[in-house]
Motif scaffolding. Structure first.
Motif, PDB file in Angstrom:
ATOM      1  N   UNK A   1       5.971  15.364  -2.469  1.00 26.35           N
ATOM      2  CA  UNK A   1       7.281  15.006  -1.905  1.00 26.35           C
ATOM      3  C   UNK A   1       7.165  14.636  -0.431  1.00 26.35           C
ATOM      4  N   UNK A   2       6.338  15.369   0.282  1.00 29.58           N
ATOM      5  CA  UNK A   2       6.123  15.054   1.700  1.00 29.58           C
ATOM      6  C   UNK A   2       5.451  13.697   1.860  1.00 29.58           C
ATOM      7  N   UNK A   3       4.470  13.404   0.992  1.00 32.43           N
ATOM      8  CA  UNK A   3       3.791  12.113   1.026  1.00 32.43           C
ATOM      9  C   UNK A   3       4.777  10.985   0.755  1.00 32.43           C
ATOM     10  N   UNK A   4       5.583  11.136  -0.292  1.00 35.05           N
ATOM     11  CA  UNK A   4       6.563  10.104  -0.637  1.00 35.05           C
ATOM     12  C   UNK A   4       7.550   9.893   0.504  1.00 35.05           C
ATOM     13  N   UNK A   5       8.007  10.973   1.106  1.00 31.38           N
ATOM     14  CA  UNK A   5       8.954  10.871   2.221  1.00 31.38           C
ATOM     15  C   UNK A   5       8.331  10.108   3.394  1.00 31.38           C
ATOM     16  N   UNK A   6       7.073  10.414   3.708  1.00 30.77           N
ATOM     17  CA  UNK A   6       6.378   9.710   4.806  1.00 30.77           C
ATOM     18  C   UNK A   6       6.180   8.233   4.490  1.00 30.77           C
ATOM     19  N   UNK A   7       5.770   7.930   3.266  1.00 32.19           N
ATOM     20  CA  UNK A   7       5.536   6.531   2.891  1.00 32.19           C
ATOM     21  C   UNK A   7       6.846   5.752   2.875  1.00 32.19           C
ATOM     22  N   UNK A   8       7.916   6.362   2.397  1.00 32.76           N
ATOM     23  CA  UNK A   8       9.224   5.694   2.399  1.00 32.76           C
ATOM     24  C   UNK A   8       9.675   5.411   3.826  1.00 32.76           C
ATOM     25  N   UNK A   9       9.432   6.350   4.734  1.00 38.08           N
ATOM     26  CA  UNK A   9       9.795   6.146   6.142  1.00 38.08           C
ATOM     27  C   UNK A   9       8.997   4.984   6.733  1.00 38.08           C
ATOM     28  N   UNK A  10       7.737   4.859   6.355  1.00 38.00           N
ATOM     29  CA  UNK A  10       6.921   3.739   6.840  1.00 38.00           C
ATOM     30  C   UNK A  10       7.461   2.404   6.339  1.00 38.00           C
ATOM     31  N   UNK A  11       8.143   2.439   5.202  1.00 38.97           N
ATOM     32  CA  UNK A  11       8.766   1.232   4.661  1.00 38.97           C
ATOM     33  C   UNK A  11      10.149   0.984   5.269  1.00 38.97           C
ATOM     34  N   UNK A  12      10.565   1.884   6.170  1.00 37.07           N
ATOM     35  CA  UNK A  12      11.882   1.759   6.784  1.00 37.07           C
ATOM     36  C   UNK A  12      12.979   2.339   5.932  1.00 37.07           C
ATOM     37  N   UNK A  13      12.606   3.187   4.987  1.00 41.42           N
ATOM     38  CA  UNK A  13      13.590   3.743   4.073  1.00 41.42           C
ATOM     39  C   UNK A  13      13.556   5.246   4.021  1.00 41.42           C
ATOM     40  N   UNK A  14      14.060   5.772   2.942  1.00 46.64           N
ATOM     41  CA  UNK A  14      14.104   7.214   2.752  1.00 46.64           C
ATOM     42  C   UNK A  14      13.886   7.517   1.274  1.00 46.64           C
ATOM     43  N   UNK A  15      13.655   8.784   0.984  1.00 46.18           N
ATOM     44  CA  UNK A  15      13.428   9.243  -0.382  1.00 46.18           C
ATOM     45  C   UNK A  15      14.440  10.328  -0.701  1.00 46.18           C
ATOM     46  N   UNK A  16      15.033  10.213  -1.863  1.00 49.48           N
ATOM     47  CA  UNK A  16      15.967  11.242  -2.333  1.00 49.48           C
ATOM     48  C   UNK A  16      15.711  11.455  -3.812  1.00 49.48           C
ATOM     49  N   UNK A  17      15.943  12.667  -4.279  1.00 44.81           N
ATOM     50  CA  UNK A  17      15.798  12.946  -5.702  1.00 44.81           C
ATOM     51  C   UNK A  17      17.020  13.686  -6.205  1.00 44.81           C
TER      52      UNK A  17
ATOM     53  N   UNK B   1       9.577  21.542  -0.630  1.00 43.60           N
ATOM     54  CA  UNK B   1       8.875  20.276  -0.828  1.00 43.60           C
ATOM     55  C   UNK B   1       7.368  20.513  -0.856  1.00 43.60           C
ATOM     56  N   UNK B   2       6.724  19.962  -1.869  1.00 44.39           N
ATOM     57  CA  UNK B   2       5.276  20.063  -1.974  1.00 44.39           C
ATOM     58  C   UNK B   2       4.604  18.885  -1.296  1.00 44.39           C
ATOM     59  N   UNK B   3       3.282  18.822  -1.439  1.00 41.11           N
ATOM     60  CA  UNK B   3       2.510  17.747  -0.821  1.00 41.11           C
ATOM     61  C   UNK B   3       3.017  16.382  -1.267  1.00 41.11           C
TER      62      UNK B   3
ATOM     63  N   UNK C   1       0.830  -1.208   0.000  1.00 40.81           N
ATOM     64  CA  UNK C   1       0.000   0.000   0.000  1.00 40.81           C
ATOM     65  C   UNK C   1       0.862   1.255   0.000  1.00 40.81           C
ATOM     66  N   UNK C   2       1.876   1.290   0.841  1.00 38.61           N
ATOM     67  CA  UNK C   2       2.781   2.444   0.883  1.00 38.61           C
ATOM     68  C   UNK C   2       3.513   2.612  -0.437  1.00 38.61           C
ATOM     69  N   UNK C   3       3.977   1.499  -1.004  1.00 37.75           N
ATOM     70  CA  UNK C   3       4.676   1.554  -2.287  1.00 37.75           C
ATOM     71  C   UNK C   3       3.731   2.035  -3.388  1.00 37.75           C
ATOM     72  N   UNK C   4       2.491   1.583  -3.359  1.00 36.06           N
ATOM     73  CA  UNK C   4       1.510   2.009  -4.363  1.00 36.06           C
ATOM     74  C   UNK C   4       1.281   3.521  -4.303  1.00 36.06           C
ATOM     75  N   UNK C   5       1.206   4.074  -3.110  1.00 39.86           N
ATOM     76  CA  UNK C   5       1.030   5.527  -2.976  1.00 39.86           C
ATOM     77  C   UNK C   5       2.229   6.283  -3.550  1.00 39.86           C
ATOM     78  N   UNK C   6       3.418   5.788  -3.283  1.00 38.55           N
ATOM     79  CA  UNK C   6       4.636   6.410  -3.815  1.00 38.55           C
ATOM     80  C   UNK C   6       4.622   6.368  -5.343  1.00 38.55           C
ATOM     81  N   UNK C   7       4.356   5.199  -5.904  1.00 41.71           N
ATOM     82  CA  UNK C   7       4.366   5.040  -7.359  1.00 41.71           C
ATOM     83  C   UNK C   7       3.292   5.888  -8.022  1.00 41.71           C
ATOM     84  N   UNK C   8       2.124   5.950  -7.409  1.00 41.38           N
ATOM     85  CA  UNK C   8       1.043   6.766  -7.970  1.00 41.38           C
ATOM     86  C   UNK C   8       1.458   8.240  -8.023  1.00 41.38           C
ATOM     87  N   UNK C   9       2.057   8.725  -6.967  1.00 34.91           N
ATOM     88  CA  UNK C   9       2.485  10.129  -6.933  1.00 34.91           C
ATOM     89  C   UNK C   9       3.563  10.404  -7.983  1.00 34.91           C
TER      90      UNK C   9
END
Length: 126
Positions: A102-118, A98-100, A43-51
């Motif tokens: 990027x913040x969403x992706x960062x939160x979802x990545x943290x829930x997966x135990x990871x991080x987001x970088x661009x 950071x917009x909405x 579910x978290x990965x799906x939200x990241x990919x959708x964004x």
């Protein structure tokens, strides 16, 4: 793992609508080793990919007929790195803040135990 999904299958299914439209045919490529994700992770990965896909269609590589998208994944020492690489799209500049999304992706990545970088430099992955 009960109710697990293969990450490569999940990514392919989620990105299929962006690749199945005439001009998008064959422009999205997914290369992911066999890796399972449970319900919460999927579910978290799906939200990241959708964004990411939504932004690509609006502003990135999938907004123009010449753009392509490669999604790859590597696993090293139990660390999983998912790389989203857009090519052939409009030149993008790093947002001032950071917009909405990027913040969403960062939160979802943290829930997966990871991080987001661009990386917004030409030829770099994000």
């Amino acid at each position: 793992m009960e109710n697990a999904a293969l990450v490569g299958d999940l990514i392919s299914v989620l990105l299929a609508p962006y690749d199945d439209m005439g001009a998008f045919s064959g422009r999205v490529r997914v290369s992911v080793p066999r890796l399972a994700a449970g319900e919460a992770a999927a579910t978290n990965l799906a939200l990241i990919l959708h964004e990411l896909a939504t932004n690509s269609v609006k502003y990135g590589a999938l907004s123009v007929g010449t753009g392509t998208l490669d999604v790859t994944c590597t696993i090293q020492d139990n660390d999983v790195a998912l790389v989203w690489m857009e090519r052939g799209g409009p030149t993008a500049a790093e947002p001032a803040e950071a917009g909405f999304g990027s913040k969403l992706i960062t939160r979802m990545a943290a829930r997966l135990g990871g991080s987001f970088a661009s990386d917004w430099s030409p030829g770099a992955s994000s």
